[in-house]
Design a protein around this motif. Structure first.
Motif, PDB file in Angstrom:
ATOM      1  N   LEU A 242      -4.671   5.253   2.887  1.00  0.00           N
ATOM      2  CA  LEU A 242      -3.676   5.950   2.066  1.00  0.00           C
ATOM      3  C   LEU A 242      -3.837   7.466   2.045  1.00  0.00           C
ATOM      4  O   LEU A 242      -2.841   8.191   2.089  1.00  0.00           O
ATOM      5  CB  LEU A 242      -3.664   5.372   0.650  1.00  0.00           C
ATOM      6  CG  LEU A 242      -3.096   3.951   0.592  1.00  0.00           C
ATOM      7  CD1 LEU A 242      -3.131   3.418  -0.837  1.00  0.00           C
ATOM      8  CD2 LEU A 242      -1.669   3.909   1.129  1.00  0.00           C
ATOM      9  N   ALA A 243      -5.068   7.970   1.959  1.00  0.00           N
ATOM     10  CA  ALA A 243      -5.234   9.437   1.914  1.00  0.00           C
ATOM     11  C   ALA A 243      -4.720  10.066   3.204  1.00  0.00           C
ATOM     12  O   ALA A 243      -3.979  11.061   3.185  1.00  0.00           O
ATOM     13  CB  ALA A 243      -6.708   9.787   1.702  1.00  0.00           C
ATOM     14  N   GLU A 244      -5.074   9.458   4.326  1.00  0.00           N
ATOM     15  CA  GLU A 244      -4.675  10.003   5.627  1.00  0.00           C
ATOM     16  C   GLU A 244      -3.176   9.817   5.872  1.00  0.00           C
ATOM     17  O   GLU A 244      -2.531  10.671   6.490  1.00  0.00           O
ATOM     18  CB  GLU A 244      -5.490   9.342   6.743  1.00  0.00           C
ATOM     19  CG  GLU A 244      -6.972   9.664   6.717  1.00  0.00           C
ATOM     20  CD  GLU A 244      -7.776   8.851   5.692  1.00  0.00           C
ATOM     21  OE1 GLU A 244      -7.189   8.000   4.991  1.00  0.00           O
ATOM     22  OE2 GLU A 244      -8.987   9.087   5.584  1.00  0.00           O
ATOM     23  N   THR A 245      -2.627   8.695   5.386  1.00  0.00           N
ATOM     24  CA  THR A 245      -1.182   8.477   5.520  1.00  0.00           C
ATOM     25  C   THR A 245      -0.424   9.528   4.716  1.00  0.00           C
ATOM     26  O   THR A 245       0.573  10.089   5.189  1.00  0.00           O
ATOM     27  CB  THR A 245      -0.807   7.051   5.048  1.00  0.00           C
ATOM     28  OG1 THR A 245      -1.476   6.118   5.889  1.00  0.00           O
ATOM     29  CG2 THR A 245       0.687   6.806   5.122  1.00  0.00           C
TER      30      THR A 245
ATOM     31  N   LEU B 230       0.836  -1.212   0.000  1.00  0.00           N
ATOM     32  CA  LEU B 230       0.000   0.000   0.000  1.00  0.00           C
ATOM     33  C   LEU B 230       0.866   1.255   0.000  1.00  0.00           C
ATOM     34  O   LEU B 230       0.600   2.200  -0.750  1.00  0.00           O
ATOM     35  CB  LEU B 230      -0.951  -0.003   1.206  1.00  0.00           C
ATOM     36  CG  LEU B 230      -2.138  -0.969   1.096  1.00  0.00           C
ATOM     37  CD1 LEU B 230      -2.812  -1.170   2.451  1.00  0.00           C
ATOM     38  CD2 LEU B 230      -3.157  -0.472   0.086  1.00  0.00           C
ATOM     39  N   LEU B 231       1.917   1.257   0.818  1.00  0.00           N
ATOM     40  CA  LEU B 231       2.764   2.453   0.894  1.00  0.00           C
ATOM     41  C   LEU B 231       3.517   2.653  -0.431  1.00  0.00           C
ATOM     42  O   LEU B 231       3.653   3.785  -0.907  1.00  0.00           O
ATOM     43  CB  LEU B 231       3.736   2.327   2.072  1.00  0.00           C
ATOM     44  CG  LEU B 231       4.458   3.604   2.497  1.00  0.00           C
ATOM     45  CD1 LEU B 231       3.484   4.717   2.855  1.00  0.00           C
ATOM     46  CD2 LEU B 231       5.387   3.329   3.679  1.00  0.00           C
TER      47      LEU B 231
ATOM     48  N   GLY C 167       3.815   5.781  -4.120  1.00  0.00           N
ATOM     49  CA  GLY C 167       5.091   6.311  -4.606  1.00  0.00           C
ATOM     50  C   GLY C 167       5.977   6.895  -3.529  1.00  0.00           C
ATOM     51  O   GLY C 167       6.688   7.871  -3.766  1.00  0.00           O
ATOM     52  N   VAL C 168       5.934   6.279  -2.342  1.00  0.00           N
ATOM     53  CA  VAL C 168       6.805   6.744  -1.268  1.00  0.00           C
ATOM     54  C   VAL C 168       8.052   5.859  -1.251  1.00  0.00           C
ATOM     55  O   VAL C 168       7.950   4.641  -1.405  1.00  0.00           O
ATOM     56  CB  VAL C 168       6.072   6.656   0.100  1.00  0.00           C
ATOM     57  CG1 VAL C 168       6.976   7.087   1.226  1.00  0.00           C
ATOM     58  CG2 VAL C 168       4.811   7.490   0.081  1.00  0.00           C
ATOM     59  N   VAL C 169       9.206   6.473  -1.069  1.00  0.00           N
ATOM     60  CA  VAL C 169      10.451   5.704  -0.953  1.00  0.00           C
ATOM     61  C   VAL C 169      10.658   5.387   0.524  1.00  0.00           C
ATOM     62  O   VAL C 169      10.655   6.295   1.360  1.00  0.00           O
ATOM     63  CB  VAL C 169      11.651   6.512  -1.503  1.00  0.00           C
ATOM     64  CG1 VAL C 169      12.951   5.732  -1.327  1.00  0.00           C
ATOM     65  CG2 VAL C 169      11.422   6.849  -2.972  1.00  0.00           C
TER      66      VAL C 169
END
Ligand SMILES: Cc1cn([C@H]2C[C@H](O)[C@@H](COP(=O)(O)OP(=O)(O)OP(=O)(O)O)O2)c(=O)[nH]c1=O
Length: 196
Positions: free
Chosen positions: A179-182, A16-17, A21-23
Motif C-alpha cells: 500500500l505505501a508503494e502503491t 486493499l486499494l 480511499g482510492v476511487v
C-alpha cells in the motif's frame, strides 16, 4: 468521475486499494503467466504487473487526462531464488509448504501503472519466516481451501497467519498490494488517496 482502473480479479487487491480511499473500478485481465527461461523473480513480477496494466489499458479507453491510469499487480513467493506459483493439487501445496517450513522466503509484488503516454512500475520485497510445519499440518491446511488461489500456497491474512514467525517489510505486499508503494506510484501520476 473514476479514472483509475484496477486490472485484477483479486478480491484482496480490491479490498486493499479501497482501504487507502482510492476511487477505482475493477476489471479482470487474462494474460499468460508463464515464467520466461532464465527470468529472475523480480523481473517476472514486474513484467506480469506491466502486462496486466497494459492489457487493462488497451481494453478500457480512458479520458485523456493526467489522472487516468490502469493499475496492475503480480505477487509471487520465492524460496532459494525459485518461483512458487499457485498450487494445482494437494501434493503440490504440501510440497510448497514443506519448502517454506522453518525458513525465510521472499514475497515479491510487482506494481505497474499505465496511462496515456505514461508508464511506471516497481517491485516490493517482503521477507517472511515460517515456523516448522509438519506434513499432517500442511495437509489439514489444504483442506481449508485457502491455499489453492494463492502464490506459495498460503494466505498470511487467513489461517496461515499461525505459520508466520517473523515478517520484515510490507504486510500488504504479502497479501497482494504494497500500500505505501502503491500510494507513491499513484501520487506520482497525480492520483489522490484518502478521498472522502
Ligand atoms: C503469499 C500470499 C499470496 N496471496 C495472493 C495474492 C494474489 O492474489 C495471489 C497471487 O496471484 P496473482 O497472480 O498475483 O494475482 P491473482 O491471480 O489473485 O489476481 P490478478 O492476476 O487478477 O490480479 O496470491 C495472498 O492472498 N496471501 C498471501 O499470503
Amino acid at each position: 468521475m473514476c479514472d483509475l482502473i484496477l486490472a485484477s480479479a483479486s478480491p484482496r487487491r480490491k479490498e486493499l486499494l479501497a482501504q487507502i480511499g482510492v476511487v477505482f473500478k475493477q476489471c479482470s485481465v487474462d494474460i499468460d503467466e508463464s515464467v520466461l527461461p532464465g527470468e529472475r523473480p523480480e523481473d517476472y513480477v514486474r513484467r506480469l504487473a506491466c502486462e496486466k496494466s497494459q492489457a487493462g489499458f488497451q481494453r478500457n479507453p480512458l479520458p485523456n487526462s493526467q489522472q487516468s491510469a490502469v493499475l496492475g499487480a503480480d505477487t509471487t513467493v520465492v524460496v532459494d531464488g525459485v518461483i512458487l506459483g499457485k498450487p494445482d493439487s494437494e501434493e503440490q501445496a504440501v510440497e510448497m509448504l514443506q519448502q517454506l517450513s522453518g525458513r525465510t522466503h521472499q514475497v515479491m509484488t510487482g506494481i505497474a501503472l499505465t496511462g496515456n503516454g505514461y508508464a511506471n512500475s516497481q517491485v516490493v520485497v517482503t521477507h517472511v519466516t515460517f515456523k516448522a510445519l509438519d506434513v499432517a499440518q500442511c495437509r489439514r491446511y489444504w483442506q481449508t481451501g485457502e491455499p489453492c488461489d494463492k502464490a506459495g500456497g498460503y494466505g498470511i491474512q487467513g489461517y496461515a497467519a499461525v505459520f508466520v514467525g517473523k515478517i520484515e517489510g510490507s504486510y500488504s505486499n504479502v497479501v497482494g498490494l504494497p500500500l505505501a508503494e502503491t500510494a507513491e506510484l499513484l501520487g506520482k501520476a497525480g492520483i489522490k488517496i484518502w478521498q472522502v
